[in-house]
Each structure stands twice: as structure tokens, then as C-alpha cells.
Design an enzyme around this catalytic site. Structure first.
Site, mmCIF file in Angstrom:
data_model
loop_
_atom_site.group_PDB
_atom_site.id
_atom_site.type_symbol
_atom_site.label_atom_id
_atom_site.label_comp_id
_atom_site.label_asym_id
_atom_site.label_seq_id
_atom_site.Cartn_x
_atom_site.Cartn_y
_atom_site.Cartn_z
ATOM 1 N N GLU A 72 1.518 -7.496 -1.790
ATOM 2 C CA GLU A 72 2.323 -8.672 -1.859
ATOM 3 C C GLU A 72 3.175 -8.650 -3.040
ATOM 4 O OE1 GLU A 72 -1.594 -9.700 0.434
ATOM 5 O OE2 GLU A 72 -0.940 -8.737 -1.734
ATOM 6 N N ARG A 279 -8.420 1.635 -0.515
ATOM 7 C CA ARG A 279 -7.397 0.491 -0.754
ATOM 8 C C ARG A 279 -7.728 -0.216 -1.857
ATOM 9 N NH1 ARG A 279 -2.962 -2.338 -0.187
ATOM 10 N NH2 ARG A 279 -3.400 -4.388 0.509
ATOM 11 N N ASN A 349 -0.435 -1.862 6.120
ATOM 12 C CA ASN A 349 0.908 -1.914 6.749
ATOM 13 C C ASN A 349 1.357 -0.250 6.812
ATOM 14 O OD1 ASN A 349 3.633 -2.294 6.926
ATOM 15 N ND2 ASN A 349 3.400 -4.126 6.466
ATOM 16 N N LEU A 350 2.163 -0.018 7.963
ATOM 17 C CA LEU A 350 2.623 1.322 7.955
ATOM 18 C C LEU A 350 4.037 1.616 7.503
ATOM 19 C CD1 LEU A 350 4.317 1.162 10.781
ATOM 20 C CD2 LEU A 350 2.356 1.508 11.842
#
Length: 439
Positions: A72, A279, A349-350
């Protein structure tokens, strides 16, 4: 805690939620202190989590933006740039919930800006936070919902905006099951700036009164040239003059590395080089231990500085255990397997991969980013498979087909470029709401 404008059931839901969080505060404090053993930044200014401040109150009137974590915060960078382009003297208050978000946010600050932890969502903590910082407008990124904070902001005259807003069908159903708590939070928003028409429809169904569709801020993220160059240099160093393809498993989540390594072992030798980037940083050691226990010869990013050591011929896997270098990993790879999409976690998200020109193979679970995934499929910038085994097979096939890989890489960049502009649209909406003249 007064809650004007709420129905009786909503008041009780909000008070029950606030009381439970208040009771859990000691456990939260212990969790922060424990996590700070590995990530010391979690122990930085812990009092701010409870609305307690040591420094003098800053001047009122800052534009407050909350970006909970790394993703974000990086997405917010383009919005901040667009806001400053239109209003150069804007002062920012950045708040975060994670150490990675806080660290990334520090690079976005200018003189006069401030940065803090977002307090826990209890009445006393949020009241002290708002009284101390006195922002003029609050921006929450993507999916953030803080029922007590949002009601307190309304009472303090601080309009709240959900920026780059997304809401999946699953999250809508969950919110409707908790409607006595979540619908007042939705109604308290002055504005939601949605990524897609589908997100906008679901936000309205949840109770948000005003929604505008602006696109996805992540399309406006430009990969830093220095990181792209760094990744390309890594690739040359790893290959040592030999054409060895590189397959990246990007932003893997718990439960995905085991099937990935099992599928990788089934490949014929010589295999491509596998690059795995978990991640969450707290899982770096766990994933390294899993790889070593499974007999893989491992090289960790944390074991070298700017330049990797000479690549030993028996290295099977590189573990990307660093923060803020995702563009470098994409630049080093021929193709990426999308983490979070091979387990029922909704996918990552790609868009960043596409902007770096890295083709994506995704699994069946992309509900968190459904429209971006569908658009990428339509643009032939990504492909979908049904299992990790199929994903590994297709990734290796693509990585070893230079012409096909190059064409897909070009389509990926074109896809990312075609959807830019959300930052400018959102900045205009935000500054208009704040009553600031757009320059």
C-alpha cells in the site's frame, strides 16, 4: 463513547467491538514486543499504537494518508507525487501498521511531513491520535476499515476517503454478515475512489454513499531504473555466461512453497534456476529451512551485498529474503509464478510484474485482484493454470522459449502502460473534497 446517527444495534455492535479491542491491548503489546526481536522497528515508539505521544503536537492541517504495509505504501507513492504536483505545499501525515510500511514510507517524506503508527481501533487511542495530529482529511488505502476511528473522525470533522478502493465478493459477503458494524463504517466515508466498476458496485452495496471509479494506482508505479539494472546484473552474474533460464515464484504465501518445490523436483535435469521471494519477511528463515531440509542447494540474497558471489554450479534455488527489491527480482527473471494464487488466498497484484516486463503465470485463486487478472489475460500479458504442477511446467516452457517469452514481455509492458492515470484522477478528487485549490 457517543455514536450519533447510529441505530441501536449498530451502537451496541460498535461498543462491543471497541470493548473487545480494549481488552486485547495487553496481548497486542506483547505481540509487538515479541515480533520486535526479529524486526526491531516494531518496538519503535510503541506508545503511538495506544495514542500516546512524546513529541510536541505538529501544526494542524496535514493531509493524513494511512498505508498499512509495504504494498500500500508503494502504491501511495504515485498518489503523493500527484498531490504534490497540484498542491506543492501540501503537508503529509503518513501512518502505517507494519514495519515494512513504515520503512518504505520514510522515503516519501519531505520537510514538514510527519510519520506515525496508526493506533489500535479503541476510543481513547483514536481520540488522542486525532487530537494530537489534527489532520484536515484522512485517506485510507485499498481495503482498510476502522469502525471506531472512522466514527471518531466524523465527530472531529475529518472527512475520510477510501483510496484505490477494492472490495471482493467474498469481502462483501463477510461485511454483510457483520452489517451492524461494517455498514456504519461504510456510511461514514465521505468518498470512495474505486479501482473498478465492480468494486464500485460492491462498495455501494456495502453502504458507501459516494463512489467514483478512478482506476488502480498500481498501474502508475514506475519500477526504479536502478533496481531494474541491479536485477539484470544479478542475472548475468548467476548465469556465468551460460544461458540458464530463471523462474521467479513471486510473493509466495504459506502452503505454496512445499508444492512448488515438489513440482520443481519432478523436472528433468538440468533445471532452470528457481528464485523464490516469500511475501512476508517473518517467513524468510522458515522457507530457507524448508528448502535446506528438502535437500536443495540454496543461495540467500541476505548473504551478499550489491554483487552476488560467483555462482556455484550446484545452486538450485535463490531465496529473495530482502525488502524493497521486488523490481530487481522481476528484472532478473524470465517469467513469474504469482504467489497467493495457487492456494485459496486471493492472489497478489500482478501489475508490478507487468510494468517490469515479466510475464506472469497465475493459479486459480485471484479473487483479490479479479479485474486486473482478467485484463492481463485479455492482453495476453498473463496466463492461468489450474495447479502448481501445471504452473511450473508452463513457466519452464515459457522461460526456455526465447521468442515467445520476449513477445509476452512486450505485451506485459504495454498492458501496464495502457491503464495509467489513476493517481492524477484521485488527486483531483481528493483536493477538491479538501477544499484546496487545484493548481
Amino acid at each position: 463513547m457517543t455514536t450519533p446517527g447510529l441505530r441501536l444495534a449498530e451502537r451496541w455492535a460498535l461498543r462491543t467491538y471497541a470493548a473487545l479491542l480494549w481488552l486485547l491491548q495487553p496481548a497486542y503489546g506483547l505481540k509487538l514486543w515479541w515480533r520486535g526481536r526479529r524486526e526491531p522497528l516494531y518496538r519503535w515508539r510503541m506508545g503511538e499504537r495506544f495514542g500516546c505521544y512524546r513529541d510536541p503536537a505538529p501544526a494542524p492541517g496535514a493531509l493524513w494518508l494511512h498505508a498499512v504495509s509495504l504494498g500500500e505504501t508503494r502504491a501511495a507513492a504515485g498518489l503523493i507525487e500527484a498531490l504534490r504536483a497540484r498542491q506543492p505545499d501540501v503537508r503529509l501525515l503518513l501512518t502505517h501498521g507494519t514495519a515494512t510500511g513504515l520503512e518504505a514510507g520514510r522515503t516519501l517524506l519531505r520537510e514538514g511531513d510527519a510519520q506515525a503508527w496508526l493506533p489500535y481501533d479503541t476510543p481513547g487511542a483514536v481520540r488522542r491520535f486525532l487530537a494530537h495530529h489534527r489532520p484536515t482529511l484522512g485517506l485510507l488505502m485499498e481495503t482498510e476499515v476502522w469502525p471506531v476511528l472512522q466514527q471518531a473522525a466524523v465527530r472531529h470533522g475529518v472527512p475520510m476517503v477510501l483510496v484505490n478502493a477494492r472490495l471482493s465478493e467474498r469481502s462483501l459477503r463477510q461485511g454483510q454478515r457483520l452489517r451492524a458494524l461494517m455498514q456504519p463504517a461504510a456510511r461514514s466515508l465521505a468518498l470512495a475512489l474505486a479501482q473498478t466498476e465492480g468494486d464500485a458496485a460492491r462498495l455501494r452495496a456495502m453502504g458507501v454513499m459516494r463512489v467514483e471509479v478512478c482506476g488502480n494506482l498500481k498501474f502508475d508505479m514506475t519500477p526504479p531504473e536502478a533496481l531494474m539494472t541491479q536485477g539484470q546484473a544479478w542475472r548475468q552474474q548467476w548465469q556465468g555466461g551460460l544461458p540458464r533460464p530463471v523462474v521467479l515464484a513471486a510473493s509466495t504465501r504459506e502452503g505454496e512453497e512445499g508444492p512448488l518445490l515438489a513440482a520443481w523436483r519432478s523436472l528433468p535435469v538440468p533445471r532452470p534456476l528457481l528464485l523464490v521471494v516469500p511475501r512476508h519477511p517473518q517467513r524468510f528463515d522458515e522457507v530457507a529451512a524448508l528448502m535446506c531440509a528438502d535437500g536443495w542447494h540454496l543461495l540467500r540474497r541476505s548473504n551478499w551485498g550489491h554483487t552476488p558471489p560467483p555462482m556455484a554450479g550446484d545452486v538450485d534455488v535463490i531465496l529473495g529474503d530482502s525488502l524493497g527489491e521486488m523490481p530487481a527480482y522481476y528484472a532478473a527473471a524470465d517469467v513469474a509464478l504469482l504467489g497467493g494464487s495457487f492456494a485459496p488466498l486471493g492472489g497478489q497484484n500482478l501489475i508490478e510484474a507487468a510494468a517490469c516486463g515479466c510475464p506472469v503465470i497465475m493459479g486459480p485463486h485471484t479473487f483479490n485482484f479479479a479485474e486486473a487478472a482478467e485484463l492481463a489475460l485479455q492482453a495476453e500479458a498473463a496466463e492461468r493454470v489450474t495447479s502448481m504442477q501445471d504452473g511450473v511446467a508452463r513457466a519452464v516452457q515459457l522461460a526456455t522459449s526465447r521468442q515467445v517469452q520476449s513477445e509476452m514481455s512486450q505485451r506485459s509492458r504495454a498492458f501496464a502502460t495502457a491503464h495509467r492515470g489513476a493517481a492524477a484522477r484521485m488527486a483531483q478528487q481528493i483536493l477538491a473534497l479538501s477544499g484546496t485549490a487545484i493548481r
